[in-house]
Enzyme design. Sequence first.
Site, PDB file in Angstrom:
ATOM      1  N   GLU A 259       0.980  -1.089  -0.015  1.00  0.00           N
ATOM      2  CA  GLU A 259      -0.067   0.021   0.165  1.00  0.00           C
ATOM      3  C   GLU A 259       0.796   1.224   0.312  1.00  0.00           C
ATOM      4  O   GLU A 259       1.825   1.283   0.635  1.00  0.00           O
ATOM      5  CB  GLU A 259      -0.943   0.165   1.289  1.00  0.00           C
ATOM      6  CG  GLU A 259      -2.097   1.173   1.020  1.00  0.00           C
ATOM      7  CD  GLU A 259      -2.870   1.216   2.142  1.00  0.00           C
ATOM      8  OE1 GLU A 259      -2.789   0.434   3.307  1.00  0.00           O
ATOM      9  OE2 GLU A 259      -3.811   1.956   2.298  1.00  0.00           O
TER      10      GLU A 259
ATOM     11  N   GLU B 137      -5.986  -3.324  12.329  1.00  0.00           N
ATOM     12  CA  GLU B 137      -5.255  -4.078  11.027  1.00  0.00           C
ATOM     13  C   GLU B 137      -6.528  -5.482  11.031  1.00  0.00           C
ATOM     14  O   GLU B 137      -6.732  -5.525   9.777  1.00  0.00           O
ATOM     15  CB  GLU B 137      -4.094  -4.596  11.389  1.00  0.00           C
ATOM     16  CG  GLU B 137      -3.096  -3.564  11.475  1.00  0.00           C
ATOM     17  CD  GLU B 137      -3.087  -2.417  10.524  1.00  0.00           C
ATOM     18  OE1 GLU B 137      -3.606  -2.657   9.508  1.00  0.00           O
ATOM     19  OE2 GLU B 137      -2.631  -1.140  10.917  1.00  0.00           O
TER      20      GLU B 137
HETATM   21  N1  PHE Z   1      -3.324   0.979   5.785  1.00  0.00           N
HETATM   22  C1  PHE Z   1      -2.032   0.990   6.893  1.00  0.00           C
HETATM   23  C2  PHE Z   1      -3.200   1.176   7.964  1.00  0.00           C
HETATM   24  O1  PHE Z   1      -4.240   1.915   8.193  1.00  0.00           O
HETATM   25  C3  PHE Z   1      -1.460   1.958   7.125  1.00  0.00           C
HETATM   26  C4  PHE Z   1      -0.286   2.213   5.821  1.00  0.00           C
HETATM   27  C5  PHE Z   1      -0.303   2.850   4.797  1.00  0.00           C
HETATM   28  C6  PHE Z   1       0.750   1.143   6.234  1.00  0.00           C
HETATM   29  C7  PHE Z   1       0.646   2.693   3.829  1.00  0.00           C
HETATM   30  C8  PHE Z   1       2.090   1.028   5.148  1.00  0.00           C
HETATM   31  C9  PHE Z   1       1.777   1.983   4.091  1.00  0.00           C
HETATM   32  O2  PHE Z   1      -3.207   0.325   9.092  1.00  0.00           O
HETATM   33 ZN    ZN Z   2      -5.768   1.499   8.578  1.00  0.00          ZN
END
Ligand code: PHE
Ligand code: ZN
Length: 849
Positions: free
Chosen positions: A122, A291
């Site tokens: 991500e 998560e």
């Molecule tokens: N999506 C993750 C979260 O909200 C955050 C994240 C974003 C981690 C981008 C890594 C890179 O928990």
């Molecule tokens: Zn998140």
Amino acid sequence: MNIAAPQTIYLSDYMAPGWLVESVHLTFKLVPESTRVISRIAFTPNPDAPPQPFMLHGEELKLISAAIDGVAVSPDLTATGLTCAVPDGAFIWEAEVEIAPAKNTALEGLYMSNGMYCTQCEAEGFRKITYYPDRPDVMGVFTVRIESDLPVLLSNGNPAAAGAGWAEWHDPWPKPAYLFALVAGDLVAHNDSFTTMEGRDVDLNIWVRAADLDKCAFGMGALKRSMVWDEQVYGRAYDLDVFNIVAVDDFNMGAMENKGLNIFNSSAVLAKQSTSTDADFQRIEAIIAHEYFHNWTGNRITCRDWFQLCLKEGLTVFRDQSFTGDLHGHAVKRIEDALVMRNRQFQEDAGPLAHPVRPESFVEINNFYTVTVYEKGAELVGMLKRLVGDDGYRAALDLYFTRHDGQAATIEDWLTAFTEATGRDLTQFKRWYAQAGTPRLTVTDDFKNGTYRLHIAQQTLATPGQPDKLPLHIPVAVGLLDITGAEVVPTTLLELTEAQQTFTFDGLASKPVPSILRNFSAPVIVERDVTQAEQAFLLTHDTDPFNRWDAGRSLGQAVLLDMIASGGDLDAAYIDGLRAALTDSTLDPAMRALLLAMPSEADLAIALAGQGQIPDPDAIHQTRRKAHRQLAMALANDIPPVLASVQIDAPFAPDADQGGRRALSNSLLALLIWSDNGNAAQAQFDSADNMTQQLAALSILLAHGAGDTAAQAFYDQWHHDRLVLNKWFAVQISAAQPQDAVAVATHLTQHPNFEWKNPNRFRSVIGALTGNQAGFHHADGAGYDFVADWLIKLDPVNPQTTARMVAGFDSMRRWDDARRAKMHSALTRIKDTPGLSRDTSEMVTRLLS
Ligand code: PHE
Ligand code: ZN
């Protein structure tokens, strides 16, 4: 190298993908400097998409070979991907690429951390692994084969097959590429199991290096509590046979919700009594929950495009906040969350980085993982729930889950589910997603013939790119107290929709005292002429715990601002109010600790700026210190009995009760040091059997120039533990006096343990300095130069962490001309650095605009 000019991406340009992915097979031959990734992707044309060329994202890949339906092809390669002529119907794409995980210091894509392989995809990291339509609205079923001699080989989904030197994983749930994950390393598992309400037996593992195995039990408990809670409160069960969590030392963020294989910054999962503070335990539990909750809000239903990021993040933060509140108490949690909003989000909303919860454009999406998207996004979900009620909320969520399961959805889809499930018209509410800035409510009142009228006006100031603002739909929870402190009108939800509106309450015997925005019912600033006597009255009588605390906080702010202006002493009535709170044994200790906390230095600076004044960080620091000393003297006789009453006789537990007791006793320790030469703090440091008390004692000693011996002892005890060492670095800078902070930070960057390429370690020094307001903003400007130098050094290594930390400059407009000029020149120096990353360059440009 020819770097293309950074492009701005617009929400309004969204176009459906030309091809969809049915299934993907990936083979990884893991070698540190030359990993081969072999992909086999089944594409079908998307019948709903406009005509477009076939294009795959890809960055920093060495293409070895490519074929379509078994016939070799030579695609056109660019710096960001490839295009290729393809057949009319469905086809199979095959490619082999080479990448170098050992050289990947940006920690995005496939990289190495302490000898283990791991991934972070991500938002757009998968394109650094292989050529792919790397966008969240393309969802495919992944099968992954890993070849490596390392003992533990993990990917998403369920284990499919394994042999010596290889393993295969299959994830039956279609997912976007940003949820892909792979881990390979010499790891051990803390193992447990869980049976879902649907009867599925799930194998749970937290994978760590052997030395960390004694730090997993708490996280495992948190995971199981999360699984139970999501079943009971949202009716959502886990959907695979295994759930793996991996702890990684080098990670840019807190953690990542990859399907079935969550990857965590080790600081966000590893915990034990001797190394972790109560705040760590609470944060870890919340992140594990966050998560895990993403499995439904983010993974089963994902985002159509990255503009919809708050769809998964705002909702998932709201869910983890509710979880923490349910487990540990809502009053304290609400105050903590409101503090994050006020201290960080309101500040973001008031400065050059302000953006809507759903932005309309970006250059680098990594720069939009912000407190606005996350925490303000969560507040929007909370407001929706307040407006439609608990049952309406549950009905809306049920509809959202059934209707959009397996889809990549939008904020429109989300709001439509609420409208259809509850009948509420949310057209005006939707403006909250598009309009940046914090609304200010101006409240006045009058009383005549038993009728009390509240007049509320709303206004939102201009933000970058949004000069004109429209009125929002704002839920304002209000209660009324009479002069004796009795509640004559219980909490009532007013809905403010106009620029100015009047709300009427009839049948009252006398003019009431209003308690406004109870439980922080909306993320807004309330402005109202209130006397300090009325604040003191609410601090004593308000039945809403949030507003009771908030009355104390506003009172403290007013008192401190008076002191800054006059140079006078701490107000006696304020001291009496704090004494009453401190000695009120009906209040739980956590609440008393919160009530006792004076507004932070940043709070005071923001408040002064809000009054149109130019704050002096040094005067704020000195005044706050003087107020703290005077409070300590005034409460000297009250402290010992309270301290005795909150002692803990039971074995250590990281729970709310003990955490509250430790928080209160640490606040008292900080007061005691003004009169006891540090004896109590030193004694606590020497005898502590947990990190909360050891670290607090160290911090208090350091803040009084009496911590050198303790700091050395702390290092000798903990130098082998990377996570504790981060605290050691940070506390010396956070506790330093303004004139010393930069020197302390500089000295620490020369320490052999300052591994600056590790984001946690970098933050514990450079981030700690930007968090020490008076130190960072010391008049000589040395703080700005120091931070700029380090950001320039980190940028080519790790753009994402650099860009996040430049945001430390976003208070620039608040300060005097001399400081502003120095900040400006530090930022300009960063901006003019040759080869600056797209991430950092976007941030610096916004900060300077
Ligand atoms: N999506 C993750 C979260 O909200 C955050 C994240 C974003 C981690 C981008 C890594 C890179 O928990
Ligand atoms: Zn998140």
